[in-house]
Design a protein around this motif. Structure first.
Motif, short mmCIF file in Angstrom:
data_model
loop_
_atom_site.label_atom_id
_atom_site.label_comp_id
_atom_site.label_asym_id
_atom_site.label_seq_id
_atom_site.Cartn_x
_atom_site.Cartn_y
_atom_site.Cartn_z
N LYS A 298 0.82 -1.23 0.00
CA LYS A 298 0.00 0.00 0.00
C LYS A 298 0.84 1.27 0.00
O LYS A 298 0.31 2.37 0.17
CB LYS A 298 -0.92 0.00 1.22
CG LYS A 298 -1.98 -1.08 1.15
CD LYS A 298 -2.95 -0.97 2.29
CE LYS A 298 -3.88 -2.16 2.31
NZ LYS A 298 -4.34 -2.45 3.68
N THR A 299 2.16 1.10 -0.18
CA THR A 299 3.03 2.29 -0.11
C THR A 299 2.68 3.28 -1.21
O THR A 299 2.62 2.94 -2.39
CB THR A 299 4.52 1.87 -0.30
OG1 THR A 299 4.80 0.80 0.58
CG2 THR A 299 5.46 3.03 -0.01
N LYS A 300 2.45 4.53 -0.78
CA LYS A 300 2.07 5.57 -1.77
C LYS A 300 3.29 6.35 -2.23
O LYS A 300 3.31 6.90 -3.32
CB LYS A 300 1.07 6.53 -1.15
CG LYS A 300 -0.28 5.89 -0.82
CD LYS A 300 -1.13 6.89 -0.03
CE LYS A 300 -2.38 6.22 0.50
NZ LYS A 300 -3.59 6.74 -0.11
N TYR A 301 4.28 6.48 -1.38
CA TYR A 301 5.49 7.21 -1.78
C TYR A 301 6.63 6.87 -0.82
O TYR A 301 6.40 6.32 0.27
CB TYR A 301 5.24 8.72 -1.79
CG TYR A 301 4.93 9.34 -0.44
CD1 TYR A 301 5.94 9.87 0.36
CD2 TYR A 301 3.62 9.40 0.04
CE1 TYR A 301 5.66 10.43 1.59
CE2 TYR A 301 3.33 9.96 1.27
CZ TYR A 301 4.36 10.48 2.04
OH TYR A 301 4.08 11.03 3.27
N LEU A 302 7.85 7.22 -1.25
CA LEU A 302 9.02 7.07 -0.37
C LEU A 302 9.36 8.44 0.18
O LEU A 302 9.48 9.41 -0.58
CB LEU A 302 10.22 6.51 -1.14
CG LEU A 302 10.02 5.19 -1.88
CD1 LEU A 302 11.34 4.73 -2.50
CD2 LEU A 302 9.47 4.10 -0.95
N ASP A 303 9.51 8.52 1.48
CA ASP A 303 9.82 9.79 2.13
C ASP A 303 11.32 9.84 2.41
O ASP A 303 11.79 9.30 3.42
CB ASP A 303 9.00 9.87 3.44
CG ASP A 303 9.00 11.27 4.01
OD1 ASP A 303 9.93 12.04 3.71
OD2 ASP A 303 8.06 11.59 4.76
N VAL A 304 12.07 10.37 1.49
CA VAL A 304 13.54 10.43 1.63
C VAL A 304 14.06 11.66 0.90
O VAL A 304 13.51 12.05 -0.12
CB VAL A 304 14.27 9.23 0.99
CG1 VAL A 304 14.34 8.04 1.87
CG2 VAL A 304 13.70 8.89 -0.38
N ILE A 305 15.15 12.20 1.39
CA ILE A 305 15.78 13.31 0.69
C ILE A 305 16.62 12.75 -0.46
O ILE A 305 17.49 11.90 -0.24
CB ILE A 305 16.64 14.15 1.65
CG1 ILE A 305 15.72 14.91 2.62
CG2 ILE A 305 17.52 15.14 0.87
CD1 ILE A 305 16.42 15.70 3.67
N VAL A 306 16.30 13.20 -1.67
CA VAL A 306 17.09 12.77 -2.83
C VAL A 306 17.62 13.99 -3.58
O VAL A 306 17.94 13.90 -4.76
CB VAL A 306 16.29 11.86 -3.80
CG1 VAL A 306 16.08 10.49 -3.23
CG2 VAL A 306 14.98 12.50 -4.21
#
Ligand code: AMP
Length: 595
Positions: A298-306
């Motif tokens: 169900k992951t909607k997005y990855l929360d990471v600094i890129v």
């Protein structure tokens, strides 16, 4: 009833936060003026401000004409005195509560940033704006959980007894984080006990285990930086069998010895053979493409600094997540938290951070090749631009004045203005000045690389050999990534050249010379792999120069690039490699500072 009231209180809170952002950005200039006046009033009697005879003035013009623009090195004597126990009001009228250890280094050690208690509230305020903004773009985050891999790092005490630790460690250990009230939009799968465990293996293991148990509830997966999330994936690759064993049996691996983790996990561990079977089927195959979506569907997005140096990880994250959106939510540092991304679901290349005018007083040094000479001792102070006066398309170096007592301090980040939200500018993070190599939070500059090469090449002397040219490359194709250094050698006595063993030792000698953030990444965090030296055939760097000249470089001005990442150049170098060497051991690192 309880649920309804939590929804309405959340939506009220979100509306207030969004209104706050509007107010701050509409009135950016007057907020900045007020912030500067507050900082200067609070700290009027500090030794630092008295030295520059501000005479109680709090206006911008006087401030700009009297206070010099400085770097960390200029502030070292004051910082050292505070670290040694001088409690007088040197930089700040408020007591220094602790030092935040930056990943930026000075003389090989993390910079020490003094902070005051009230800054925690200011950081908390910025955090509290993130969810309301995200909620505008991704609805329903209150219907599930966040699998965030967060870690604390080791802390030390300065000779004068102040704590010195990274800003996130300080935040996770604060009551703001530990005793945060229930917020349906920010329910984490990781228990505090796991996040707060100083042992990185036990912490990661427990966080991953909890994430696997709650896989159906996870709506977003993240870490602070991209490198941290990829480390978690690598951890799963290496440890899934043990994790599966725990899930199948409802027991906790004996390597997890931390008593508070063991205690909190008792109630969470239940035998779940079906889940164990599922994880086995997903992890035992060769194919790890899209593993994040398969395990956490169900992951909607990855929360990471890129943004910045982390952009190098975007292709790998895309591979493991089947191209899920990457959300870069905020821009912050140990010195000051700066601002947030008001369109967190935009493409990484379009990320623009809006600096919040209430966080500190911000000035901008126009960034051009001549700006360094403007700062020589005899020249007049450089003309810095105020927050609302920056121009779209131009690049600037960020200069900050903070409540904690940094005045006109150069952060070292280069930002480009992309537009405005109301009257507050939005910035693309261009790069950190002078950083050549970075894998995780390490930042190695040209001088550090040069001295590492010099130190390592001392080992070649007894073989009558030397390094004639070198360049470097941050290899992030494997996890963890590692530094690759290309060496062209001059071996005067080919019958007695350096052995493989000596060249391996050269790798370690280079690592020993690198800064403490690098060595911590190697030793404590396992976020950086062993350094590699690739010895190239003699004449390779001439071929490199020929290539550059064929592409238009001037012969007179040609300089060997000390870091490369352009594919044809990499191919040229790699086609001429004669031997490959890796560091045989970890370099020395302890939490204590060397000086
Ligand atoms: P530290 O002092 O260790 O907290 O590191 C702060 C530095 O990390 C900043 O000055 C930036 O160079 C970098 N940084 C922080 N947030 C971001 C971001 N969102 N994008 C790119 N770089 C960032």
């Amino acid at each position: 009833m309880a649920v309804d009231s939590s929804i309405s209180s959340s939506s009220e809170k979100h509306a207030t936060a969004l209104q706050f952002i509007e107010d701050m950005t509409k009135n950016a200039d007057s907020v900045q003026q007020k912030v500067l006046a507050e900082i200067l009033t609070q700290n009027a009697e500090t030794e630092y401000l008295r030295r520059y005879q501000l005479g109680g003035s709090t206006d911008r013009d006087t401030f700009k004409s009297k206070i010099p623009v400085i770097t960390y090195e200029d502030l070292q004597p004051e910082i050292q005195r505070i670290a040694n126990g001088d409690r007088s009001a040197i930089l700040s009228a408020h007591p220094i509560s602790e030092f935040l250890t930056s990943s930026g280094t000075s003389a090989g050690e993390r910079k020490l940033m003094p902070t005051i208690q009230a800054e925690l509230d200011r950081r908390q305020l910025l955090y509290s704006l993130l969810t309301p903004v995200m909620n505008l773009y991704v609805p329903g985050l209150d219907k599930g959980k966040a699998l965030y891999f967060y870690f604390v790092k080791s802390e030390t005490k300065t000779p004068g007894g102040l704590l010195a630790r990274p800003v996130l460690t300080s935040y996770y250990k604060s009551d703001h984080f530990k005793t945060r009230p229930y917020d349906p939009y920010n329910v984490y799968t990781s228990p505090n006990e796991a996040i707060l465990c100083p042992d990185s293996f036990q912490s990661m293991y427990t966080q991953m285990l909890c994430g696997l148990y709650q896989r159906e509830e996870v709506l977003r997966v993240g870490a602070v930086f991209a490198s941290g999330l990829l480390r978690a994936i690598r951890f799963l690759q290496l440890n899934w069998r043990e994790l599966v064993h725990d899930i199948a049996t409802g027991t906790l691996n004996s390597k997890i010895t931390d008593p508070s983790i063991r205690e909190c996990m008792v109630s969470r561990l239940k035998p779940n053979p079906k889940l164990a079977e599922f994880i086995t089927s997903e992890c035992s195959g060769e194919k790890w493409e899209g593993i994040i979506n398969r395990i956490w569907p169900k992951t909607k997005y990855l929360d990471v600094i890129v943004t910045g140096a982390m952009a190098q990880y975007i292709p790998t994250l895309d591979y493991y997540s089947g191209g899920l959106p990457l959300a870069c939510t905020m821009y912050a540092s140990s010195e000051c938290y700066f601002g947030l991304n008001l369109k967190p679901m935009c493409k990484p290349s379009e990320v623009a951070y809006t600096i919040m005018p209430n966080m500190g007083y911000f000035e901008f040094l126009p960034h051009d090749p001549t700006s360094a000479s403007l700062l020589s001792r005899d020249s007049p102070p450089p003309r810095l631009v105020d927050l609302v006066d920056v121009e779209v398309g131009k690049e600037y170096e960020l200069v900050i004045t903070t409540y904690a007592g940094l005045y006109r301090y150069r952060v070292g980040d280069i930002l480009r203005v992309t537009g405005f939200h109301n009257s507050a500018p939005q910035f693309h993070f261009v790069r950190r000045k002078n950083v050549l190599l970075s894998i995780d939070s390490d930042k190695t500059d040209e001088a550090e690389l040069q001295s590492a090469v010099e130190n390592a090449s001392k080992l070649l002397r007894e073989f009558n050999s030397s390094v004639v040219e070198y360049t470097s490359y941050a290899d992030t194709k494997t996890i963890p990534g590692h530094y690759v250094i290309y060496w062209e050698l001059l071996v005067k006595d080919p019958g007695n050249g350096p052995t493989d063993e000596v060249l391996n030792k050269c790798c370690l000698a280079m690592e020993e010379s690198l800064n403490s953030v690098y060595r911590q990444g190697r030793v404590a965090d396992n976020s950086i792999g062993p350094l590699e030296i690739r010895v190239v055939k003699s004449g390779t760097f001439e071929a490199l120069m020929d290539y550059a000249i064929s592409r238009g470089a001037s012969i007179n001005q040609y300089k060997v690039p000390r870091c490369v990442n352009f594919t044809p150049i990499m191919e040229l170098l790699d086609s001429r490699v004669v031997s490959v060497h890796f560091s045989p051991a970890c370099p020395h690192w302890t939490p204590e500072r060397r000086r």
